[in-house]
Scaffold this active site. Structure first.
Site, PDB file in Angstrom:
ATOM      1  N   ARG A  23      -1.100   3.482  -7.339  1.00 27.45           N
ATOM      2  CA  ARG A  23      -2.537   3.735  -7.468  1.00 27.45           C
ATOM      3  C   ARG A  23      -2.798   4.415  -8.805  1.00 27.45           C
ATOM      4  O   ARG A  23      -1.947   5.144  -9.317  1.00 27.45           O
ATOM      5  CB  ARG A  23      -3.033   4.660  -6.355  1.00 27.45           C
ATOM      6  CG  ARG A  23      -3.128   4.042  -4.992  1.00 27.45           C
ATOM      7  CD  ARG A  23      -3.777   4.990  -4.002  1.00 27.45           C
ATOM      8  NE  ARG A  23      -2.963   6.150  -3.716  1.00 27.45           N
ATOM      9  CZ  ARG A  23      -3.171   7.369  -4.201  1.00 27.45           C
ATOM     10  NH1 ARG A  23      -4.202   7.601  -4.995  1.00 27.45           N
ATOM     11  NH2 ARG A  23      -2.382   8.362  -3.885  1.00 27.45           N
ATOM     12  N   TYR A  40      -1.789  -3.873  -6.861  1.00 28.23           N
ATOM     13  CA  TYR A  40      -0.850  -3.013  -6.137  1.00 28.23           C
ATOM     14  C   TYR A  40      -1.519  -2.076  -5.132  1.00 28.23           C
ATOM     15  O   TYR A  40      -2.497  -1.388  -5.471  1.00 28.23           O
ATOM     16  CB  TYR A  40      -0.046  -2.171  -7.138  1.00 28.23           C
ATOM     17  CG  TYR A  40       1.224  -1.649  -6.504  1.00 28.23           C
ATOM     18  CD1 TYR A  40       2.377  -2.425  -6.496  1.00 28.23           C
ATOM     19  CD2 TYR A  40       1.263  -0.422  -5.857  1.00 28.23           C
ATOM     20  CE1 TYR A  40       3.538  -1.985  -5.881  1.00 28.23           C
ATOM     21  CE2 TYR A  40       2.409   0.032  -5.242  1.00 28.23           C
ATOM     22  CZ  TYR A  40       3.543  -0.756  -5.255  1.00 28.23           C
ATOM     23  OH  TYR A  40       4.687  -0.322  -4.642  1.00 28.23           O
ATOM     24  N   LYS A  50      -7.297   2.846   1.116  1.00 27.17           N
ATOM     25  CA  LYS A  50      -7.851   4.065   0.516  1.00 27.17           C
ATOM     26  C   LYS A  50      -9.326   3.896   0.138  1.00 27.17           C
ATOM     27  O   LYS A  50     -10.120   4.821   0.282  1.00 27.17           O
ATOM     28  CB  LYS A  50      -7.051   4.455  -0.725  1.00 27.17           C
ATOM     29  CG  LYS A  50      -5.559   4.617  -0.485  1.00 27.17           C
ATOM     30  CD  LYS A  50      -5.247   5.707   0.507  1.00 27.17           C
ATOM     31  CE  LYS A  50      -3.757   5.970   0.586  1.00 27.17           C
ATOM     32  NZ  LYS A  50      -3.444   7.027   1.552  1.00 27.17           N
ATOM     33  N   HIS A  77      -7.323  11.634   5.747  1.00 22.81           N
ATOM     34  CA  HIS A  77      -6.008  11.180   5.285  1.00 22.81           C
ATOM     35  C   HIS A  77      -4.959  11.823   6.196  1.00 22.81           C
ATOM     36  O   HIS A  77      -4.240  12.727   5.788  1.00 22.81           O
ATOM     37  CB  HIS A  77      -5.847  11.621   3.823  1.00 22.81           C
ATOM     38  CG  HIS A  77      -4.661  11.053   3.134  1.00 22.81           C
ATOM     39  ND1 HIS A  77      -4.111  11.632   2.024  1.00 22.81           N
ATOM     40  CD2 HIS A  77      -3.918   9.944   3.370  1.00 22.81           C
ATOM     41  CE1 HIS A  77      -3.076  10.921   1.613  1.00 22.81           C
ATOM     42  NE2 HIS A  77      -2.936   9.898   2.411  1.00 22.81           N
ATOM     43  N   SER A 133       0.704  13.345  -0.797  1.00 18.29           N
ATOM     44  CA  SER A 133       1.749  12.334  -0.975  1.00 18.29           C
ATOM     45  C   SER A 133       3.098  13.027  -1.198  1.00 18.29           C
ATOM     46  O   SER A 133       3.154  14.149  -1.682  1.00 18.29           O
ATOM     47  CB  SER A 133       1.416  11.451  -2.174  1.00 18.29           C
ATOM     48  OG  SER A 133       0.170  10.846  -1.965  1.00 18.29           O
ATOM     49  N   CYS A 148       5.257  14.183   0.974  1.00 20.02           N
ATOM     50  CA  CYS A 148       5.617  15.269   1.892  1.00 20.02           C
ATOM     51  C   CYS A 148       6.144  14.737   3.220  1.00 20.02           C
ATOM     52  O   CYS A 148       6.299  15.484   4.181  1.00 20.02           O
ATOM     53  CB  CYS A 148       4.419  16.180   2.139  1.00 20.02           C
ATOM     54  SG  CYS A 148       3.986  17.169   0.706  1.00 20.02           S
ATOM     55  N   ASP A 168      -1.238   7.239   8.332  1.00 13.36           N
ATOM     56  CA  ASP A 168      -1.898   7.555   7.055  1.00 13.36           C
ATOM     57  C   ASP A 168      -3.365   7.943   7.181  1.00 13.36           C
ATOM     58  O   ASP A 168      -3.830   8.787   6.440  1.00 13.36           O
ATOM     59  CB  ASP A 168      -1.761   6.347   6.106  1.00 13.36           C
ATOM     60  CG  ASP A 168      -2.040   6.702   4.651  1.00 13.36           C
ATOM     61  OD1 ASP A 168      -1.609   7.788   4.221  1.00 13.36           O
ATOM     62  OD2 ASP A 168      -2.685   5.903   3.954  1.00 13.36           O
ATOM     63  N   ARG A 194       7.665  -0.209  -1.863  1.00  8.87           N
ATOM     64  CA  ARG A 194       7.083  -0.055  -0.523  1.00  8.87           C
ATOM     65  C   ARG A 194       7.577  -1.086   0.471  1.00  8.87           C
ATOM     66  O   ARG A 194       7.976  -2.184   0.099  1.00  8.87           O
ATOM     67  CB  ARG A 194       5.553  -0.230  -0.626  1.00  8.87           C
ATOM     68  CG  ARG A 194       4.853   0.756  -1.542  1.00  8.87           C
ATOM     69  CD  ARG A 194       4.647   2.059  -0.868  1.00  8.87           C
ATOM     70  NE  ARG A 194       4.011   3.051  -1.718  1.00  8.87           N
ATOM     71  CZ  ARG A 194       3.149   3.955  -1.259  1.00  8.87           C
ATOM     72  NH1 ARG A 194       2.820   3.991   0.002  1.00  8.87           N
ATOM     73  NH2 ARG A 194       2.653   4.855  -2.072  1.00  8.87           N
TER      74      ARG A 194
HETATM   75  C1  OXD Z   1      -0.805   7.700  -0.618  1.00  9.40           C
HETATM   76  C2  OXD Z   1      -0.398   6.498   0.131  1.00  9.40           C
HETATM   77  O1  OXD Z   1      -0.667   7.738  -1.845  1.00  9.40           O
HETATM   78  O2  OXD Z   1      -0.583   6.499   1.358  1.00  9.40           O
HETATM   79  O3  OXD Z   1      -1.305   8.636  -0.001  1.00  9.40           O
HETATM   80  O4  OXD Z   1       0.102   5.540  -0.472  1.00  9.40           O
HETATM   81 MN    MN Z   2      -1.681   8.151   2.082  1.00  5.34          MN
END
Ligand code: OXD
Ligand code: MN
Length: 615
Positions: A96, A224, A233, A253, A275, A277, A302, A393
């Protein structure tokens, strides 16, 4: 006008339309708002043909063939990874891109100080030009989709128009696409339109634009993840957070999990972490206490959409249908459930591949195999960086996870009893603590922070504030978002209790004090006990911390000294933290709700500091 897209409209058909030519005088029979929007987009982007996706198997097979023909996607080992593919994105397009992500509200102050802002008119003019003819010579796929189960009142619809078959294949896993979505949309304008084009994939012409008042998304120049799978998102967080603010619900989130106790009762919790964690791993954890009857069920990893239910509880659904998780570091210890789930019907993006055509990444189980091909399709020599891209991913259907909750598609959602905030804090935060009340809990969430790892930024230990893990995902002014949280607390008859966890505290030797992974179930068990009005705790200035004997530690080798260290609240560390918070709060100027200033003052006072105010 492009040829070849009119048959679809003329017949009002929405199945696969591989039309090559057709009549032109059909505009007046365009009927639904969805068709009208698609038509408008086609006029601008000028695709060679339009395909309305129905979500069928047959359509997917065709799409996969196209993907493979295009050359960046390969089929993986059919016997060990049936129906799995590896896709390689453009090497300049692997994550992102928050620096080119904009909130285009009419007023700059409605985007707030934590978002990039562009005026809607300017955005339409500037980015609109990039869409002119962007799909020339390409197929335009129309992907109607649902965020949430088809029969849930919380579910919402979107339509993504894209020129990327990889996006179509990924959306098919991550959302419920095709006819069922189109049926729900029907003749209504009740869908979030999202226009996506790969453009020329130049980072200079990459923009992710959100129009929160119009509930519209435009994304160009990236294929991507969160930049391109617009349901995730862009819709489910940025646009939905704005909707939630207007309509009195929460789009967060957050992972959603259920903790089953030995009696079979399941208590649901939603947790927000920045992110890196371990959110997906926590959501899918195999509990270390499973043999004594404590099992974790996954509802989502998520995003959570939550509305106040008729029973007065916050009811949560997972709007997604798949997991889009970071591959490196995923293995039988960190996430055995996903390792099982990703053995079929999955897409891998930018991982390495073994000579046996199996996906591979750093941290996966087993030795490094010979004949490895790296994420860019080259022989992995060890001199070209990691074999798998660090943000590579897996995209996996949620229903394939052995730990998926039987209620993960329940239309009414699961009742949330606890919110958990967390981050990576090497020194500061104890393993777990409970806030005093909702308002204090909102303060805990608003001041959430995480320290960067070398893998992230090359710079360790830099503290990043990431309120409720929503910093990159809040579609409006974050100060108004805090206000919304405070207001929601007054409206929910049975509000969740709010906790904070830190799995990442380190000892003087720089080593993690807590083993993490499945052992985190011990912390979830304490949270469950607190929700039930049990669970021993000691009052400290930051909240309720477990007493030394409160956590179930049977079967875990951990010394009482280490536990003391894990649960310690250090006055001087917190004094410094409070100063940092004052700095952070300044960002929001007069917009910051006074309740948060008040909580900040109170925290300082409880530590006996006079210089706490920050207001
Ligand atoms: C993030 C994801 O960046 O879920 O939070 O990919
Ligand atoms: Mn996320």
């Amino acid at each position: 006008m492009p040829q070849g897209r009119w048959v679809a409209f003329q017949h009002g058909l929405r199945g696969i339309q591989g039309c090559s030519n057709g009549p032109t005088k059909t505009e007046r029979i365009l009927s639904t708002p969805a068709e009208q929007w698609v038509e408008e987009v086609a006029r601008k982007t000028k695709p060679k043909q339009i395909v309305w996706c129905d979500g069928s198997e047959r359509e997917n097979e065709r799409n996969v063939e196209t993907l493979i023909e295009q050359g960046s996607t390969v089929r993986l080992n059919e016997s060990t990874y049936p129906n799995c593919y590896l896709h390689r994105s453009n090497p300049n397009d692997v994550a992102r891109t928050e620096n080119v992500t904009f909130i285009c509200s009419n007023r700059k102050e409605d985007a707030g100080t934590t978002n990039n802002w562009m005026a809607p008119g300017e955005a339409k003019e500037k980015i609109g030009k990039l869409f002119d003819g962007a799909m020339a010579g390409r197929t335009m796929y129309v992907v109607p989709y649902l965020m949430g189960p088809a029969d849930s009142p919380i579910t919402k619809a979107g339509i993504e128009v894209t020129d990327s078959p990889y996006v179509v294949a990924s959306m098919r896993i991550m959302a419920r696409i095709g006819n069922k979505a189109l049926e729900k949309i029907g003749n209504t304008p009740d869908f979030v339109p999202g226009l996506h084009s790969l453009g020329d994939l130049s980072p200079d012409r990459r923009f992710i634009m959100h129009f929160p008042e119009e509930k519209l998304i435009w994304s160009i120049g990236s294929g991507y993840g969160g930049n391109a799978l617009l349901g995730k998102k862009c819709f489910a967080l940025r646009i939905a957070s704005k909707m939630a603010n207007e309509q009195g619900w929460l789009a967060e989130h957050m992972l959603i999990l259920g903790l089953e106790d030995p009696s079979g009762k399941v208590t649901y919790m939603a947790a927000a972490f920045p992110s890196a964690c371990g959110k997906t791993n926590l959501a899918m954890m195999v509990s270390a206490l499973e043999s004594s009857g404590y099992k974790v069920w996954t509802v989502g990893d998520d995003i959570a959409w939550m509305q106040i239910g008729p029973d007065g509880y916050l009811r949560a659904i997972n709007p997604e249908a798949g997991f889009f998780g970071v591959a490196p570091g995923t293995n039988a210890l960190s996430n055995p459930n996903v390792m099982d789930a990703l053995r079929r019907n999955s897409i891998f993006t930018n991982t390495a591949m073994t000579a046996a055509r199996e996906p591979w990444w750093e941290g996966i189980d087993g030795a490094v195999p010979s004949g490895l091909i790296d994420w860019q399709g080259r022989a992995a020599t060890g001199t070209n960086g990691t074999a798998a891209q660090p943000n590579s991913r897996y995209t996996v259907p949620a229903c394939q996870a052995p730990c998926i909750s039987p209620l993960w598609q329940d239309p009414v959602g699961v009742p949330i009893s606890a919110f958990i905030f967390g981050g990576r804090r090497a020194r500061l935060a104890p393993l777990v603590y409970e806030s005093f009340n909702w308002q204090h809990g909102v303060f805990v969430g608003a001041t959430m922070a995480s320290e960067t790892t070398a893998a992230n930024t090359g710079k360790t230990g830099v503290t990043r504030r990431d309120p409720m893990a929503m910093l990159p995902f809040c579609g409006y002014n974050m100060a108004d978002y805090f206000r919304h949280w405070l207001d929601m607390g007054k409206k929910i008859p049975h509000p969740p209790k709010i906790f904070h966890v830190n799995w990442f505290r380190k000892g003087a030797d720089g080593k993690f004090l807590w083993p993490g992974f499945g052992e985190n179930a011990r912390v979830l068990k304490w949270i469950l006990e607190r929700v039930e009005g049990k669970g021993k705790a000691e009052e400290t200035p930051i909240g309720w911390v477990p007493t030394a004997d409160a956590l179930t530690l049977d079967g875990l080798k951990i010394s009482p000294e280490t536990m003391d260290e894990l649960l310690r609240v250090d006055q001087s560390d917190w004094a410094k933290e409070n100063e940092d918070t004052a700095q952070f709060f300044k960002k929001f100027g007069n917009d910051l709700p006074r309740e948060l200033h008040h909580e900040h003052d109170q925290l300082g006072r409880r530590f006996g500091s006079t210089a706490s105010a920050g207001s």
